[in-house]
Structure formats: structure tokens, C-alpha cells
Design a protein around this motif. Structure first.
Motif, PDB file in Angstrom:
ATOM      1  N   ARG A 145      -6.091   1.690  -7.294  1.00 15.56           N
ATOM      2  CA  ARG A 145      -6.058   2.907  -6.492  1.00 15.56           C
ATOM      3  C   ARG A 145      -7.440   3.193  -5.938  1.00 15.56           C
ATOM      4  NH1 ARG A 145      -3.767   7.434 -10.013  1.00 15.56           N
ATOM      5  NH2 ARG A 145      -4.404   8.787  -8.291  1.00 15.56           N
ATOM      6  N   ASP A 146      -7.434   3.792  -4.779  1.00 18.62           N
ATOM      7  CA  ASP A 146      -8.673   4.235  -4.136  1.00 18.62           C
ATOM      8  C   ASP A 146      -8.508   5.729  -3.904  1.00 18.62           C
ATOM      9  OD1 ASP A 146     -10.742   4.924  -2.408  1.00 18.62           O
ATOM     10  OD2 ASP A 146     -10.731   2.965  -1.434  1.00 18.62           O
ATOM     11  N   ASN A 147      -9.104   6.518  -4.775  1.00 18.11           N
ATOM     12  CA  ASN A 147      -8.901   7.966  -4.677  1.00 18.11           C
ATOM     13  C   ASN A 147      -9.514   8.537  -3.409  1.00 18.11           C
ATOM     14  OD1 ASN A 147      -7.458   7.989  -7.025  1.00 18.11           O
ATOM     15  ND2 ASN A 147      -9.058   8.905  -8.276  1.00 18.11           N
ATOM     16  N   ALA A 148     -10.553   7.923  -2.899  1.00 22.10           N
ATOM     17  CA  ALA A 148     -11.170   8.407  -1.664  1.00 22.10           C
ATOM     18  C   ALA A 148     -10.224   8.218  -0.478  1.00 22.10           C
ATOM     19  CB  ALA A 148     -12.482   7.686  -1.410  1.00 22.10           C
ATOM     20  N   LYS A 149      -9.459   7.137  -0.502  1.00 23.63           N
ATOM     21  CA  LYS A 149      -8.516   6.861   0.578  1.00 23.63           C
ATOM     22  C   LYS A 149      -7.120   7.374   0.273  1.00 23.63           C
ATOM     23  CE  LYS A 149     -10.894   2.727   2.274  1.00 23.63           C
ATOM     24  NZ  LYS A 149     -10.772   1.271   2.573  1.00 23.63           N
ATOM     25  N   LYS A 150      -6.942   7.958  -0.909  1.00 28.32           N
ATOM     26  CA  LYS A 150      -5.624   8.480  -1.304  1.00 28.32           C
ATOM     27  C   LYS A 150      -4.555   7.401  -1.212  1.00 28.32           C
ATOM     28  CE  LYS A 150      -8.063  12.176  -1.173  1.00 28.32           C
ATOM     29  NZ  LYS A 150      -8.760  12.586  -2.423  1.00 28.32           N
ATOM     30  N   THR A 151      -4.892   6.238  -1.677  1.00 26.22           N
ATOM     31  CA  THR A 151      -4.000   5.095  -1.547  1.00 26.22           C
ATOM     32  C   THR A 151      -3.920   4.327  -2.859  1.00 26.22           C
ATOM     33  OG1 THR A 151      -4.554   4.887   0.802  1.00 26.22           O
ATOM     34  CG2 THR A 151      -3.533   2.982  -0.246  1.00 26.22           C
ATOM     35  N   VAL A 152      -2.709   3.884  -3.180  1.00 22.87           N
ATOM     36  CA  VAL A 152      -2.508   3.005  -4.325  1.00 22.87           C
ATOM     37  C   VAL A 152      -1.995   1.670  -3.793  1.00 22.87           C
ATOM     38  CG1 VAL A 152      -0.154   3.818  -4.755  1.00 22.87           C
ATOM     39  CG2 VAL A 152      -1.463   2.782  -6.610  1.00 22.87           C
ATOM     40  N   SER A 187       0.842  -1.188   0.000  1.00 18.33           N
ATOM     41  CA  SER A 187       0.000   0.000   0.000  1.00 18.33           C
ATOM     42  C   SER A 187       0.876   1.236   0.000  1.00 18.33           C
ATOM     43  CB  SER A 187      -0.891   0.020   1.246  1.00 18.33           C
ATOM     44  OG  SER A 187      -1.738  -1.089   1.292  1.00 18.33           O
ATOM     45  N   CYS A 188       0.355   2.296  -0.571  1.00 18.29           N
ATOM     46  CA  CYS A 188       1.074   3.565  -0.579  1.00 18.29           C
ATOM     47  C   CYS A 188       0.075   4.687  -0.375  1.00 18.29           C
ATOM     48  CB  CYS A 188       1.825   3.741  -1.893  1.00 18.29           C
ATOM     49  SG  CYS A 188       2.666   5.328  -2.048  1.00 18.29           S
ATOM     50  N   ALA A 189       0.217   5.375   0.728  1.00 14.08           N
ATOM     51  CA  ALA A 189      -0.678   6.483   1.041  1.00 14.08           C
ATOM     52  C   ALA A 189      -0.017   7.801   0.655  1.00 14.08           C
ATOM     53  CB  ALA A 189      -1.003   6.473   2.533  1.00 14.08           C
ATOM     54  N   ALA A 190      -0.802   8.695   0.110  1.00 18.89           N
ATOM     55  CA  ALA A 190      -0.275   9.973  -0.362  1.00 18.89           C
ATOM     56  C   ALA A 190      -1.039  11.133   0.255  1.00 18.89           C
ATOM     57  CB  ALA A 190      -0.377  10.050  -1.880  1.00 18.89           C
ATOM     58  N   PRO A 191      -0.382  12.269   0.390  1.00 20.73           N
ATOM     59  CA  PRO A 191      -1.101  13.467   0.833  1.00 20.73           C
ATOM     60  C   PRO A 191      -2.212  13.809  -0.149  1.00 20.73           C
ATOM     61  CG  PRO A 191       1.267  13.810   0.935  1.00 20.73           C
ATOM     62  CD  PRO A 191       1.053  12.528   0.202  1.00 20.73           C
ATOM     63  N   VAL A 192      -3.258  14.383   0.353  1.00 20.63           N
ATOM     64  CA  VAL A 192      -4.436  14.661  -0.460  1.00 20.63           C
ATOM     65  C   VAL A 192      -4.088  15.436  -1.720  1.00 20.63           C
ATOM     66  CG1 VAL A 192      -6.604  15.926  -0.557  1.00 20.63           C
ATOM     67  CG2 VAL A 192      -6.031  14.596   1.472  1.00 20.63           C
TER      68      VAL A 192
END
Length: 119
Positions: free
Chosen positions: A71-78, A20-25
């Protein structure tokens, strides 16, 4: 800007692992996202990428049919789902983002997460 990659570990050949990779909004919603890897003594290579809408995906030949990027744009995660893992998949995996570069996004990088495939 920091991307946060997680999910690496040790897995046996033939096993599965999810990254998982979380990104700033502000850098996620309109950004192409990708996963790279770098094995010891080798150059960093693109593994998979997804366009900012998720409508396009790219895979390196070596992982086609085994890895899935989403990717889940709502969770800002790929995500990178890795199945049927092989010892040659052992590497440090990095996520990356770019507003314009696809399928090799490289403007922003995560810190890397180790994936080891070994019995």
C-alpha cells in the motif's frame, strides 16, 4: 464510497499481473485493505490483506510466495502483485476496506476486475 480496482486482464500461466485499488482519502489512511477473489461457481475468498500501517500482511495459503500486497498511503492506493500465475487464479478480484476487520476487511468494496490465466 467507491473503491476503484484496475489492472486485470488475460495472462499466460507463469506470467505476472499487477492490480491497483484507489480509495477516497477519508477511508484509506486508517483502514485495513484487502483483496478477495471469486471464481465462477465458488464463494468469494480472501487472497491477501494489509493492516492500515502496512506493518502486517496476510496471504491465503494458495498464493503465498507468489502474490504480494502493498500500500501507498500517500497515493491512497493498495496493490496486488501476482507472479507465477496459475489457471486456478482465474477469478474476479475485488479490493475491500475496513476500519476494524483484519485480515478480512469487508466494509467497503470495489467493483471487481477480471483476471484470466490461460494459454
Amino acid at each position: 464510497v467507491q473503491l476503484q480496482a484496475s489492472g486485470g486482464g488475460l495472462v499466460q500461466p507463469g506470467g505476472s499481473l499487477g492490480l491497483s485499488c484507489a480509495a477516497p482519502v477519508r477511508i484509506f489512511s486508517n483502514y485495513h485493505m484487502g483483496w478477495y477473489r471469486q471464481a465462477p461457481g465458488k464463494e468469494r475468498e480472501i487472497v491477501a490483506a494489509t493492516s492500515w500501517t502496512g506493518g502486517r500482511t496476510y496471504y491465503a495459503d494458495s498464493v503465498k510466495g507468489r502474490f504480494t500486497i502493498s500500500r501507498d498511503n500517500a497515493k491512497k492506493t493498495v496493490y496486488l502483485q501476482m507472479n507465477s500465475l496459475k489457471p486456478e487464479d482465474t477469478a474476479v478480484y475485488y479490493c475491500a476496506a475496513s476500519l476494524s476487520d483484519y485480515p478480512r476487511p469487508d466494509d467497503y468494496w470495489g467493483q471487481g476486475t477480471q483476471v484470466t490465466v490461460s494459454s
